[in-house]
Design a protein around this motif. Structure first.
Motif, mmCIF file in Angstrom:
data_model
loop_
_atom_site.group_PDB
_atom_site.id
_atom_site.type_symbol
_atom_site.label_atom_id
_atom_site.label_comp_id
_atom_site.label_asym_id
_atom_site.label_seq_id
_atom_site.Cartn_x
_atom_site.Cartn_y
_atom_site.Cartn_z
ATOM 1 N N ARG A 10 0.824 -1.210 0.000
ATOM 2 C CA ARG A 10 0.000 0.000 0.000
ATOM 3 C C ARG A 10 0.858 1.259 0.000
ATOM 4 N NH1 ARG A 10 -2.129 -3.168 3.969
ATOM 5 N NH2 ARG A 10 -1.266 -1.803 5.579
ATOM 6 N N ARG A 11 2.120 1.129 -0.389
ATOM 7 C CA ARG A 11 3.068 2.243 -0.325
ATOM 8 C C ARG A 11 3.846 2.376 -1.631
ATOM 9 N NH1 ARG A 11 4.957 4.900 3.932
ATOM 10 N NH2 ARG A 11 3.708 4.712 5.830
ATOM 11 N N GLU A 12 4.315 3.601 -1.884
ATOM 12 C CA GLU A 12 5.290 3.855 -2.933
ATOM 13 C C GLU A 12 6.619 4.160 -2.258
ATOM 14 O OE1 GLU A 12 3.723 7.125 -5.146
ATOM 15 O OE2 GLU A 12 3.583 8.460 -3.411
ATOM 16 N N LEU A 13 7.705 4.046 -3.026
ATOM 17 C CA LEU A 13 9.031 4.119 -2.432
ATOM 18 C C LEU A 13 9.988 4.868 -3.360
ATOM 19 C CD1 LEU A 13 11.165 3.052 -0.297
ATOM 20 C CD2 LEU A 13 11.392 1.043 -1.789
ATOM 21 N N GLY A 14 10.774 5.771 -2.789
ATOM 22 C CA GLY A 14 11.863 6.409 -3.507
ATOM 23 C C GLY A 14 13.184 5.918 -2.939
ATOM 24 N N VAL A 15 14.114 5.536 -3.817
ATOM 25 C CA VAL A 15 15.428 5.041 -3.405
ATOM 26 C C VAL A 15 16.490 5.964 -3.996
ATOM 27 C CG1 VAL A 15 17.033 3.102 -3.432
ATOM 28 C CG2 VAL A 15 14.559 2.665 -3.409
ATOM 29 N N VAL A 16 17.356 6.505 -3.156
ATOM 30 C CA VAL A 16 18.419 7.404 -3.598
ATOM 31 C C VAL A 16 19.764 6.778 -3.244
ATOM 32 C CG1 VAL A 16 19.317 9.755 -3.547
ATOM 33 C CG2 VAL A 16 16.906 9.339 -2.994
ATOM 34 N N ALA B 79 23.760 4.709 -10.162
ATOM 35 C CA ALA B 79 25.016 5.407 -9.908
ATOM 36 C C ALA B 79 24.801 6.393 -8.757
ATOM 37 C CB ALA B 79 25.467 6.133 -11.177
ATOM 38 N N PRO B 80 25.864 6.977 -8.210
ATOM 39 C CA PRO B 80 25.682 7.988 -7.165
ATOM 40 C C PRO B 80 24.739 9.102 -7.616
ATOM 41 C CG PRO B 80 27.964 7.332 -7.257
ATOM 42 C CD PRO B 80 27.293 6.647 -8.413
ATOM 43 N N ALA B 81 23.794 9.454 -6.739
ATOM 44 C CA ALA B 81 22.785 10.499 -6.960
ATOM 45 C C ALA B 81 21.704 10.087 -7.959
ATOM 46 C CB ALA B 81 23.414 11.825 -7.373
ATOM 47 N N ASP B 82 21.662 8.823 -8.379
ATOM 48 C CA ASP B 82 20.516 8.330 -9.142
ATOM 49 C C ASP B 82 19.385 7.979 -8.182
ATOM 50 O OD1 ASP B 82 21.939 8.590 -11.468
ATOM 51 O OD2 ASP B 82 22.169 6.440 -11.840
ATOM 52 N N VAL B 83 18.158 8.007 -8.720
ATOM 53 C CA VAL B 83 16.966 7.732 -7.905
ATOM 54 C C VAL B 83 16.114 6.689 -8.611
ATOM 55 C CG1 VAL B 83 14.787 8.712 -7.057
ATOM 56 C CG2 VAL B 83 16.912 10.002 -6.802
ATOM 57 N N TYR C 124 19.351 5.381 0.457
ATOM 58 C CA TYR C 124 18.427 6.090 1.338
ATOM 59 C C TYR C 124 17.018 5.880 0.797
ATOM 60 C CZ TYR C 124 16.017 10.071 3.546
ATOM 61 O OH TYR C 124 15.127 10.880 4.236
ATOM 62 N N LEU C 125 16.090 5.533 1.670
ATOM 63 C CA LEU C 125 14.728 5.191 1.276
ATOM 64 C C LEU C 125 13.738 6.199 1.847
ATOM 65 C CD1 LEU C 125 14.824 1.380 2.252
ATOM 66 C CD2 LEU C 125 15.827 2.485 0.248
ATOM 67 N N VAL C 126 12.744 6.566 1.033
ATOM 68 C CA VAL C 126 11.629 7.400 1.497
ATOM 69 C C VAL C 126 10.350 6.800 0.946
ATOM 70 C CG1 VAL C 126 10.635 9.700 1.647
ATOM 71 C CG2 VAL C 126 13.104 9.452 1.361
ATOM 72 N N SER C 127 9.375 6.594 1.806
ATOM 73 C CA SER C 127 8.128 5.945 1.388
ATOM 74 C C SER C 127 6.925 6.703 1.931
ATOM 75 C CB SER C 127 8.097 4.497 1.895
ATOM 76 O OG SER C 127 6.845 3.896 1.631
ATOM 77 N N ALA C 128 5.857 6.715 1.124
ATOM 78 C CA ALA C 128 4.596 7.336 1.521
ATOM 79 C C ALA C 128 3.442 6.416 1.137
ATOM 80 C CB ALA C 128 4.416 8.693 0.834
ATOM 81 N N PRO C 129 2.304 6.497 1.830
ATOM 82 C CA PRO C 129 1.133 5.718 1.418
ATOM 83 C C PRO C 129 0.739 6.069 -0.011
ATOM 84 C CG PRO C 129 0.813 6.624 3.617
ATOM 85 C CD PRO C 129 2.049 7.267 3.068
ATOM 86 N N ALA C 130 0.248 5.080 -0.744
ATOM 87 C CA ALA C 130 -0.119 5.277 -2.145
ATOM 88 C C ALA C 130 -1.524 4.739 -2.399
ATOM 89 C CB ALA C 130 0.879 4.577 -3.055
ATOM 90 N N HIS C 131 -2.301 5.502 -3.152
ATOM 91 C CA HIS C 131 -3.680 5.101 -3.461
ATOM 92 C C HIS C 131 -3.803 4.498 -4.846
ATOM 93 C CE1 HIS C 131 -3.168 9.208 -5.040
ATOM 94 N NE2 HIS C 131 -3.947 8.797 -6.016
#
Length: 274
Positions: free
Chosen positions: A75-81, A100-104, A123-130
């Motif tokens: 139920r979440r989306e995720l950004g990976v840096v 590579a470095p600074a790719d997402v 580094y991971l950032v996640s938020a609920p996703a509809h």
């Protein structure tokens, strides 16, 4: 290890906090440990941040009990840096993505398996996703650059927007990386607030013997916390978020909330900060 849970804070609580109180509620450290997935769950817009250091091994994305799902992106989306200095590999449902470095990498809702490998620092950032959006890699060169500030005011910088309304599509996650020009130490000054979104900064590429003094709080009632390399700071919707470094650094900014409008902010004049 147990997930670090941070509860929401009201603005009228802030003046009562000691330095230790501020750090306990807003500063997130120790995210990066070799061979582990470490997380912090912020109740501010239910953002989850994390760190993964594969160390040459393969590390699967774990699912903390606190997200109450069968798999992390159910139920979440995720950004990976990739905030490291070497390439890394993120495999999503069998598909390899070299960062590579600074790719997402944006990972859409419904992705069942995510595995990290290589010598990168993720580094991971996640938020609920509809809704479900495609998993897509955005390189540093492909990110939308926005040049701001001036060397005369010590805040010349380039904001690289990766996950946003005109880039990688998402439900509510907005994410980018800001790189400061040599000789510039201020970020996000003049400061602003955005009452419809919470934001989290992760400072990186900062020498171990240097620090960033990060300003937070309501514009008329500011406080500060001192951050080291690879430490994050949570910024509630009512708080400014700006920092001054003692040496060169970069930072990942990530937001979630009511809209994807990057420009939906309330600017705060420098002379009005107290």
């Amino acid at each position: 290890m147990p997930i670090d849970v941070r509860h929401a804070v009201a603005p009228d609580q802030l003046p009562q906090f000691t330095t230790a109180d501020l750090r306990d509620r807003f500063v997130v450290g120790d995210l990066f440990a070799e061979g582990e997935c470490r997380f912090c769950y912020s109740m501010a817009d239910r953002l989850v941040i994390g760190g993964v250091v594969p160390g040459g091994a393969s590390v699967p994305l774990t699912t903390p009990d606190e997200v109450r799902s069968e798999y992390f992106c159910e139920r979440r989306e995720l950004g990976v840096v990739n905030v490291g200095a070497a390439d890394g590999i993120v495999t999503t449902d069998g598909v390899e993505h070299v960062l590579a470095p600074a790719d997402v990498l944006y990972v859409g809702r419904g992705t069942r398996q995510v595995v990290f490998a290589g010598d990168a620092r993720f580094y991971l950032v996640s938020a609920p996703a509809h809704a479900e959006h495609p998993t897509v890699k955005v390189t540093r060169d492909e990110a939308m650059p926005v040049a701001l500030g001036s060397i005369k005011t010590s805040n010349e910088r380039v904001i690289h927007k990766y996950i946003h309304a005109e880039g990688a599509a998402s439900c509510q996650l907005v994410l980018g990386v800001t790189f400061l020009a040599e000789g510039s130490m201020w970020n996000t000054m003049p400061a602003h607030v955005h009452e419809r979104r919470s934001e989290i900064y992760l400072y990186f590429n900062l020498p171990d013997d240097q620090r960033v003094v990060h300003l937070m709080g309501e514009p008329h009632e500011t406080r500060h916390v001192v951050l080291a390399n690879e430490q994050a700071v949570i910024s509630p919707p009512w708080s400014i978020h700006a920092g001054m470094g003692t040496a060169s650094y970069a930072f990942v900014w990530a937001m979630a909330g009511e809209n994807l409008d990057y420009g939906d902010v309330e600017q705060q004049p420098i002379v009005g900060l107290l």
